[in-house]
Design a protein around this motif. Structure first.
Motif, mmCIF file in Angstrom:
data_model
loop_
_atom_site.group_PDB
_atom_site.id
_atom_site.type_symbol
_atom_site.label_atom_id
_atom_site.label_comp_id
_atom_site.label_asym_id
_atom_site.label_seq_id
_atom_site.Cartn_x
_atom_site.Cartn_y
_atom_site.Cartn_z
ATOM 1 N N CYS A 1 -17.054 158.823 -2.059
ATOM 2 C CA CYS A 1 -17.839 157.942 -2.930
ATOM 3 C C CYS A 1 -17.201 156.563 -3.126
ATOM 4 O O CYS A 1 -17.752 155.744 -3.869
ATOM 5 C CB CYS A 1 -18.033 158.602 -4.297
ATOM 6 S SG CYS A 1 -18.937 160.150 -4.254
ATOM 7 N N ASP A 2 -16.084 156.331 -2.500
ATOM 8 C CA ASP A 2 -15.393 155.050 -2.679
ATOM 9 C C ASP A 2 -15.428 154.268 -1.363
ATOM 10 O O ASP A 2 -14.411 154.044 -0.720
ATOM 11 C CB ASP A 2 -13.953 155.292 -3.126
ATOM 12 C CG ASP A 2 -13.258 153.993 -3.542
ATOM 13 O OD1 ASP A 2 -13.972 152.987 -3.769
ATOM 14 O OD2 ASP A 2 -12.022 153.999 -3.623
ATOM 15 N N THR A 3 -16.638 153.874 -0.962
ATOM 16 C CA THR A 3 -16.833 153.130 0.279
ATOM 17 C C THR A 3 -17.675 151.891 -0.007
ATOM 18 O O THR A 3 -18.247 151.742 -1.103
ATOM 19 C CB THR A 3 -17.556 153.986 1.334
ATOM 20 O OG1 THR A 3 -18.887 154.285 0.855
ATOM 21 C CG2 THR A 3 -16.809 155.297 1.595
ATOM 22 N N ASP A 4 -17.770 151.022 0.982
ATOM 23 C CA ASP A 4 -18.581 149.807 0.819
ATOM 24 C C ASP A 4 -20.029 150.154 0.512
ATOM 25 O O ASP A 4 -20.673 149.492 -0.311
ATOM 26 C CB ASP A 4 -18.510 148.959 2.089
ATOM 27 C CG ASP A 4 -17.132 148.344 2.290
ATOM 28 O OD1 ASP A 4 -16.377 148.258 1.309
ATOM 29 O OD2 ASP A 4 -16.826 147.959 3.437
ATOM 30 N N LEU B 1 -16.905 163.217 -13.948
ATOM 31 C CA LEU B 1 -18.205 163.547 -13.367
ATOM 32 C C LEU B 1 -18.041 164.430 -12.132
ATOM 33 O O LEU B 1 -18.858 165.328 -11.889
ATOM 34 C CB LEU B 1 -18.971 162.273 -12.998
ATOM 35 C CG LEU B 1 -19.608 161.499 -14.139
ATOM 36 C CD1 LEU B 1 -20.356 160.284 -13.601
ATOM 37 C CD2 LEU B 1 -20.563 162.388 -14.925
ATOM 38 N N ILE B 2 -17.001 164.168 -11.360
ATOM 39 C CA ILE B 2 -16.761 164.979 -10.172
ATOM 40 C C ILE B 2 -16.458 166.421 -10.560
ATOM 41 O O ILE B 2 -16.950 167.371 -9.935
ATOM 42 C CB ILE B 2 -15.609 164.380 -9.343
ATOM 43 C CG1 ILE B 2 -16.017 163.024 -8.774
ATOM 44 C CG2 ILE B 2 -15.198 165.331 -8.215
ATOM 45 C CD1 ILE B 2 -14.910 162.297 -8.046
ATOM 46 N N GLY C 1 -23.849 150.115 -6.198
ATOM 47 C CA GLY C 1 -23.541 150.143 -7.624
ATOM 48 C C GLY C 1 -23.249 151.520 -8.178
ATOM 49 O O GLY C 1 -23.317 151.727 -9.393
ATOM 50 N N VAL C 2 -22.901 152.463 -7.313
ATOM 51 C CA VAL C 2 -22.675 153.843 -7.786
ATOM 52 C C VAL C 2 -21.264 154.357 -7.510
ATOM 53 O O VAL C 2 -20.963 155.525 -7.774
ATOM 54 C CB VAL C 2 -23.693 154.813 -7.156
ATOM 55 C CG1 VAL C 2 -25.075 154.555 -7.702
ATOM 56 C CG2 VAL C 2 -23.687 154.703 -5.628
ATOM 57 N N GLY C 3 -20.411 153.542 -6.983
ATOM 58 C CA GLY C 3 -19.049 154.006 -6.724
ATOM 59 C C GLY C 3 -18.038 152.993 -7.231
ATOM 60 O O GLY C 3 -18.384 151.828 -7.425
ATOM 61 N N PRO C 4 -16.804 153.399 -7.453
ATOM 62 C CA PRO C 4 -16.299 154.781 -7.381
ATOM 63 C C PRO C 4 -16.793 155.649 -8.538
ATOM 64 O O PRO C 4 -17.237 155.128 -9.559
ATOM 65 C CB PRO C 4 -14.782 154.598 -7.423
ATOM 66 C CG PRO C 4 -14.592 153.322 -8.186
ATOM 67 C CD PRO C 4 -15.740 152.430 -7.804
ATOM 68 N N ASP D 1 -25.210 158.948 -10.134
ATOM 69 C CA ASP D 1 -25.783 157.608 -10.273
ATOM 70 C C ASP D 1 -25.753 157.172 -11.748
ATOM 71 O O ASP D 1 -26.526 157.675 -12.559
ATOM 72 C CB ASP D 1 -27.217 157.588 -9.757
ATOM 73 C CG ASP D 1 -27.794 156.168 -9.706
ATOM 74 O OD1 ASP D 1 -27.149 155.240 -10.240
ATOM 75 O OD2 ASP D 1 -28.860 156.000 -9.105
ATOM 76 N N PRO D 2 -24.887 156.255 -12.134
ATOM 77 C CA PRO D 2 -24.782 155.835 -13.541
ATOM 78 C C PRO D 2 -26.005 155.097 -14.046
ATOM 79 O O PRO D 2 -26.166 154.907 -15.249
ATOM 80 C CB PRO D 2 -23.540 154.945 -13.540
ATOM 81 C CG PRO D 2 -23.503 154.380 -12.154
ATOM 82 C CD PRO D 2 -23.995 155.491 -11.265
ATOM 83 N N ARG D 3 -26.885 154.672 -13.157
ATOM 84 C CA ARG D 3 -28.069 153.920 -13.573
ATOM 85 C C ARG D 3 -29.189 154.819 -14.052
ATOM 86 O O ARG D 3 -30.174 154.362 -14.594
ATOM 87 C CB ARG D 3 -28.577 153.071 -12.399
ATOM 88 C CG ARG D 3 -27.537 152.089 -11.861
ATOM 89 C CD ARG D 3 -27.927 151.526 -10.520
ATOM 90 N NE ARG D 3 -28.108 152.589 -9.527
ATOM 91 C CZ ARG D 3 -28.428 152.372 -8.255
ATOM 92 N NH1 ARG D 3 -28.594 151.118 -7.836
ATOM 93 N NH2 ARG D 3 -28.559 153.361 -7.413
ATOM 94 N N ARG D 4 -29.060 156.127 -13.830
ATOM 95 C CA ARG D 4 -30.143 157.058 -14.199
ATOM 96 C C ARG D 4 -29.943 157.523 -15.637
ATOM 97 O O ARG D 4 -29.007 158.188 -15.942
ATOM 98 C CB ARG D 4 -30.169 158.261 -13.235
ATOM 99 C CG ARG D 4 -30.581 157.873 -11.824
ATOM 100 C CD ARG D 4 -30.444 159.043 -10.868
ATOM 101 N NE ARG D 4 -30.811 158.627 -9.512
ATOM 102 C CZ ARG D 4 -32.005 158.831 -8.959
ATOM 103 N NH1 ARG D 4 -32.944 159.442 -9.640
ATOM 104 N NH2 ARG D 4 -32.267 158.411 -7.728
#
Length: 203
Positions: A145-148, A162-163, A154-157, A200-203
């Motif tokens: 989850c820590d990629t470009d 949560l993991i 807008g969802v990483g890291p 997804d923190p936006r949900r």
């Protein structure tokens, strides 16, 4: 002179072969009898070797179980990582990872349930396995989850808390499904949707 069923390891190559046979013997016994009902005699009988050889490799049944699960967990992590395309949209990556996780779990459901249900009640070695395995799975998800692609969406890291929730939820869902006689593949969609919603923190 020893018979085929009584051979003991004499070289490093033999040692590795006999060790793997013992692990395979335990895995087979768990499928048929469950971990708690499995004895060292069951393991060596399926491995076609001797109790002496067993104790050359493992202190007891629990240590053999820990070694088996450590091997299975490492194999599962490799399969999940290999299944994910880091250039794909992040939701697709979640699907790829969840599908690989479920395929691996469904390939050996008895081992999966034994890992989830039996390990917590065992001794120090098994509790350390729990911690080490959880750390390995957390690291895997953190890395995936820590990629470009994830950062640009807008969802990483993803936070460690949560993991941990994600891993615990998937493990319990898989174990309950198997215990209830269901197919692990039947939970793919709900597991995928829940994972996306959690990550997804936006949900």
């Amino acid at each position: 002179m020893t018979t085929a069923g009584q051979r003991t390891a004499s070289t490093p190559e033999d040692a590795g072969t006999f060790r793997q046979r013992l692990l395979d013997g335990l895995a087979s016994a768990i499928v048929d009898n469950g971990y708690r009902s499995t004895t060292v005699a069951d393991i060596v009988g399926r491995a076609r070797t001797s109790r002496r050889t067993f104790y050359e490799h493992f202190e007891d049944k629990e240590r053999c179980f820990v070694a088996l699960l450590a091997e299975k967990n490492a194999e599962m992590i490799r399969e999940i990582v290999a299944s994910v395309d880091p250039a794909a949209p992040w939701e697709n990556q979640v699907r790829q990872a969840v599908e690989a996780w479920i395929v691996a779990s469904e390939s050996e459901p008895a081992i999966t349930v034994s890992w989830i249900r039996d390990v917590p009640s065992l001794g120090v070695a098994a509790r350390q396995l729990q911690r080490d395995s959880m750390a390995a799975f957390v690291t895997m998800i953190e890395t995936l989850c820590d990629t470009d692609e994830w950062r640009s969406a807008g969802v990483g890291p993803v936070p460690r808390q949560l993991i941990l929730l994600l891993i615990g939820g998937l493990r319990e869902l898989i174990a309950t499904t198997v215990e209830d006689g269901g197919r692990v593949s039947d939970i793919t969609e709900i597991a995928m949707r829940a994972s996306i919603a959690l990550l997804d923190p936006r949900r």
